[in-house]
Design a protein around this motif. Structure first.
Motif, PDB file in Angstrom:
ATOM      1  N   LEU A 131     -56.276   1.989 -33.569  1.00  0.00           N
ATOM      2  CA  LEU A 131     -56.486   3.328 -33.799  1.00  0.00           C
ATOM      3  C   LEU A 131     -55.911   4.550 -33.136  1.00  0.00           C
ATOM      4  CD1 LEU A 131     -58.642   4.550 -35.864  1.00  0.00           C
ATOM      5  CD2 LEU A 131     -60.309   4.527 -34.383  1.00  0.00           C
ATOM      6  N   ASP A 132     -55.641   4.156 -31.874  1.00  0.00           N
ATOM      7  CA  ASP A 132     -55.007   5.098 -30.987  1.00  0.00           C
ATOM      8  C   ASP A 132     -53.487   5.325 -31.518  1.00  0.00           C
ATOM      9  OD1 ASP A 132     -56.959   6.017 -29.041  1.00  0.00           O
ATOM     10  OD2 ASP A 132     -56.578   4.279 -27.598  1.00  0.00           O
ATOM     11  N   GLU A 133     -52.941   4.184 -31.590  1.00  0.00           N
ATOM     12  CA  GLU A 133     -51.453   4.495 -32.332  1.00  0.00           C
ATOM     13  C   GLU A 133     -51.369   5.253 -33.583  1.00  0.00           C
ATOM     14  OE1 GLU A 133     -49.236   0.312 -30.998  1.00  0.00           O
ATOM     15  OE2 GLU A 133     -50.914   0.213 -32.126  1.00  0.00           O
ATOM     16  N   ALA A 134     -52.453   5.132 -34.443  1.00  0.00           N
ATOM     17  CA  ALA A 134     -52.667   5.829 -35.586  1.00  0.00           C
ATOM     18  C   ALA A 134     -52.780   7.448 -35.370  1.00  0.00           C
ATOM     19  CB  ALA A 134     -53.777   5.152 -36.588  1.00  0.00           C
ATOM     20  N   ARG A 135     -53.547   7.669 -34.331  1.00  0.00           N
ATOM     21  CA  ARG A 135     -53.748   9.052 -33.755  1.00  0.00           C
ATOM     22  C   ARG A 135     -52.611   9.616 -33.270  1.00  0.00           C
ATOM     23  NH1 ARG A 135     -58.567   6.934 -30.973  1.00  0.00           N
ATOM     24  NH2 ARG A 135     -60.245   7.063 -32.387  1.00  0.00           N
ATOM     25  N   VAL A 136     -51.648   8.848 -32.506  1.00  0.00           N
ATOM     26  CA  VAL A 136     -50.566   9.383 -32.036  1.00  0.00           C
ATOM     27  C   VAL A 136     -49.687   9.612 -32.937  1.00  0.00           C
ATOM     28  CG1 VAL A 136     -48.678   8.926 -30.295  1.00  0.00           C
ATOM     29  CG2 VAL A 136     -51.143   8.348 -29.654  1.00  0.00           C
ATOM     30  N   THR A 137     -49.457   8.565 -33.728  1.00  0.00           N
ATOM     31  CA  THR A 137     -48.191   8.544 -34.723  1.00  0.00           C
ATOM     32  C   THR A 137     -48.395   9.587 -35.616  1.00  0.00           C
ATOM     33  OG1 THR A 137     -48.190   5.978 -34.533  1.00  0.00           O
ATOM     34  CG2 THR A 137     -47.200   7.254 -36.329  1.00  0.00           C
ATOM     35  N   PHE A 138     -49.554   9.800 -36.130  1.00  0.00           N
ATOM     36  CA  PHE A 138     -49.829  10.813 -37.237  1.00  0.00           C
ATOM     37  C   PHE A 138     -50.529  12.310 -36.749  1.00  0.00           C
ATOM     38  CE2 PHE A 138     -49.433   6.719 -39.457  1.00  0.00           C
ATOM     39  CZ  PHE A 138     -48.493   6.954 -40.154  1.00  0.00           C
ATOM     40  N   ASP A 139     -50.752  12.256 -35.518  1.00  0.00           N
ATOM     41  CA  ASP A 139     -51.363  13.483 -34.714  1.00  0.00           C
ATOM     42  C   ASP A 139     -52.504  13.733 -35.305  1.00  0.00           C
ATOM     43  OD1 ASP A 139     -51.395  15.590 -32.930  1.00  0.00           O
ATOM     44  OD2 ASP A 139     -50.031  16.800 -34.368  1.00  0.00           O
ATOM     45  N   CYS A 140     -53.498  12.975 -35.502  1.00  0.00           N
ATOM     46  CA  CYS A 140     -54.681  13.097 -36.113  1.00  0.00           C
ATOM     47  C   CYS A 140     -55.913  12.430 -35.404  1.00  0.00           C
ATOM     48  CB  CYS A 140     -54.708  12.932 -37.606  1.00  0.00           C
ATOM     49  SG  CYS A 140     -54.445  11.099 -37.634  1.00  0.00           S
ATOM     50  N   ASP A 141     -57.052  12.481 -35.754  1.00  0.00           N
ATOM     51  CA  ASP A 141     -57.990  11.910 -35.320  1.00  0.00           C
ATOM     52  C   ASP A 141     -58.898  10.801 -36.331  1.00  0.00           C
ATOM     53  OD1 ASP A 141     -60.039  13.101 -36.733  1.00  0.00           O
ATOM     54  OD2 ASP A 141     -59.926  15.004 -35.288  1.00  0.00           O
ATOM     55  N   ASP A 142     -59.664  10.153 -36.090  1.00  0.00           N
ATOM     56  CA  ASP A 142     -60.251   9.124 -37.163  1.00  0.00           C
ATOM     57  C   ASP A 142     -61.379   9.826 -38.037  1.00  0.00           C
ATOM     58  OD1 ASP A 142     -62.214   9.484 -35.439  1.00  0.00           O
ATOM     59  OD2 ASP A 142     -62.489   7.610 -34.726  1.00  0.00           O
ATOM     60  N   GLU A 143     -61.301  11.202 -38.016  1.00  0.00           N
ATOM     61  CA  GLU A 143     -62.136  11.917 -38.950  1.00  0.00           C
ATOM     62  C   GLU A 143     -61.252  12.539 -39.929  1.00  0.00           C
ATOM     63  OE1 GLU A 143     -65.024  14.246 -36.938  1.00  0.00           O
ATOM     64  OE2 GLU A 143     -65.998  12.527 -36.131  1.00  0.00           O
ATOM     65  N   ASN A 144     -60.125  12.661 -39.854  1.00  0.00           N
ATOM     66  CA  ASN A 144     -58.961  13.316 -40.406  1.00  0.00           C
ATOM     67  C   ASN A 144     -58.644  12.337 -41.717  1.00  0.00           C
ATOM     68  OD1 ASN A 144     -56.735  14.443 -41.796  1.00  0.00           O
ATOM     69  ND2 ASN A 144     -56.627  15.780 -39.988  1.00  0.00           N
ATOM     70  N   ALA A 145     -59.256  12.628 -43.000  1.00  0.00           N
ATOM     71  CA  ALA A 145     -58.858  11.796 -43.913  1.00  0.00           C
ATOM     72  C   ALA A 145     -57.402  11.705 -44.433  1.00  0.00           C
ATOM     73  CB  ALA A 145     -59.600  12.152 -45.228  1.00  0.00           C
ATOM     74  N   ARG A 146     -56.818  12.728 -44.389  1.00  0.00           N
ATOM     75  CA  ARG A 146     -55.357  12.741 -44.603  1.00  0.00           C
ATOM     76  C   ARG A 146     -54.592  11.915 -43.834  1.00  0.00           C
ATOM     77  NH1 ARG A 146     -51.057  15.070 -43.149  1.00  0.00           N
ATOM     78  NH2 ARG A 146     -51.988  16.304 -41.592  1.00  0.00           N
ATOM     79  N   CYS A 147     -54.790  11.962 -42.578  1.00  0.00           N
ATOM     80  CA  CYS A 147     -54.023  11.229 -41.559  1.00  0.00           C
ATOM     81  C   CYS A 147     -54.176  10.070 -41.504  1.00  0.00           C
ATOM     82  CB  CYS A 147     -54.181  11.986 -40.003  1.00  0.00           C
ATOM     83  SG  CYS A 147     -53.571  13.504 -39.858  1.00  0.00           S
TER      84      CYS A 147
END
Length: 358
Positions: A73-89
């Motif tokens: 999940l951390d890699e997803a946040r960094v890669t797409f510059d978002c948090d886990d509440e951002n549906a688009r990211c």
């Protein structure tokens, strides 16, 4: 034609590497992707929890779930510059794996643990699934994972398995009522899990009624009632006047009276016996002094008699003292019993109609 930006050039190799590292989807139906659970603490059972989570999601969604996903999940946040509440990211993460649905979650705390799960439809870019549940241990979390995921997919509130609440009272054998319905007698084990509300009432003869309002209980905390003894006489209004019903017992004065009398009589009897024994020993000592026996023999006999005399005198004093105290206690018991007998009395104003002694 405008040249590509530095940012897009920098991200391109990342996407290429991620696609090369990610397993290819199975042929036919696309696979669901479940990211590994994120946790604050280093959990030994984390791999088991992730496996149970993947199995449960695949079973409830009835679709294949891709294995060996190491993308966190951390890699997803960094890669797409978002948090886990951002549906688009998060949808971008799902598209990266060419998955129709993406699920992720986290474990917060160090005991109790809070499990949060979310999921989205990648094509719609909408978070369709979300649930948060608290567990005392990771073992309980692993055991309940399938039920939690079922609640997640169905959109229902997770309800833990029924646990029994221990309901006790002092004294025991009291009737237990829940919302007016008799459910048993104390001590009692009964399920009160997730009740929206209810009145728990405890009743026992000669004791005041106790009650407690039950609301949103988890069912693991025992409930104990200490019942208050009612006064001896309880007035109740009747058509003929006021009726006083016995609400207690007056047995202790009678027991004290009988016990005191018996112990007192025994004590006085024992004191009288030792008193007579003293007189006998005193006579023997006088006779020994007046005898013509040798001096050494007289001294020996006198020593034995005097020792017996002192012992008998001590026992006489103790017996008389104990007997006197017991008789006083017995007299007090009789006084209390005669002053407050167990009766049922019906009165009309100040006029006594009848009295029943029992």
């Amino acid at each position: 034609m405008r040249p590509p930006s530095i940012k897009s050039i920098g991200l391109a190799p990342c996407f290429i590497i991620l696609f090369m590292l990610s397993p290819a989807p199975v042929s036919g139906q696309p696979s669901i992707v479940v990211l590994p659970l994120e946790s604050e603490a280093a959990l030994d059972s984390k791999s088991e929890l992730n496996e149970r989570l993947r199995d449960a999601i695949g079973r409830q969604m009835r679709q294949p779930v891709r294995d060996n996903i190491e993308f966190s999940l951390d890699e997803a946040r960094v890669t797409f510059d978002c948090d886990d509440e951002n549906a688009r990211c998060m949808a971008e993460t799902g598209r990266m794996f060419r998955a129709p649905f993406l699920f992720w979650g986290s474990i917060r705390g160090y005991g109790p643990f809070v499990l949060s799960l979310s999921g989205l439809d990648v094509n719609r870019e909408s978070i369709s699934y979300s649930i948060t549940v608290q567990f005392e241990t990771t073992r309980a979390m692993a055991t309940a994972m399938n039920d939690v995921v079922k609640s997640l997919i169905d959109g229902n509130e997770y309800r833990p398995p029924h646990r029994l609440t221990a309901i006790t009272s002092q004294p025991a054998d009291a009737n237990v009522f829940l919302d007016g319905e008799l459910i048993g007698q104390t001590p009692l084990s009964y399920s009160l899990v997730n009740r929206e509300g209810g009145q728990l009432v405890i009743k026992k003869g000669r004791y005041a009624t106790a009650s407690q309002f039950i609301e949103n209980t988890r069912g693991d905390a025992p409930i104990h009632f200490v019942l208050e003894r009612l006064p001896i006489f309880q007035p109740e209004a009747t058509d003929d006047g006021v009726e006083y019903q016995v609400g207690g017992t007056h047995s202790w004065p009678l027991i004290l009276a009988i016990t005191g009398s018996v112990v007192g009589a025994v004590g006085l009897g024992a004191g009288s016996y030792y008193g007579l024994e003293n007189q006998r020993l005193e006579g023997e000592m006088q006779a020994n002094i007046a005898s013509q026996a040798p001096t050494i023999e007289k001294r020996s006999i006198d020593g034995v008699l005097r020792q017996d005399f002192e012992h008998s005198q001590l026992m006489a004093n103790l017996s008389f003292g104990l007997g006197a105290v017991a008789l006083i206690a017995g007299a007090y018991g009789f006084y209390k019993y005669l002053k407050n007998p167990d009766t049922t009395v019906l009165v009309d104003g100040d006029r006594l109609i009848y009295e029943v002694r029992f």
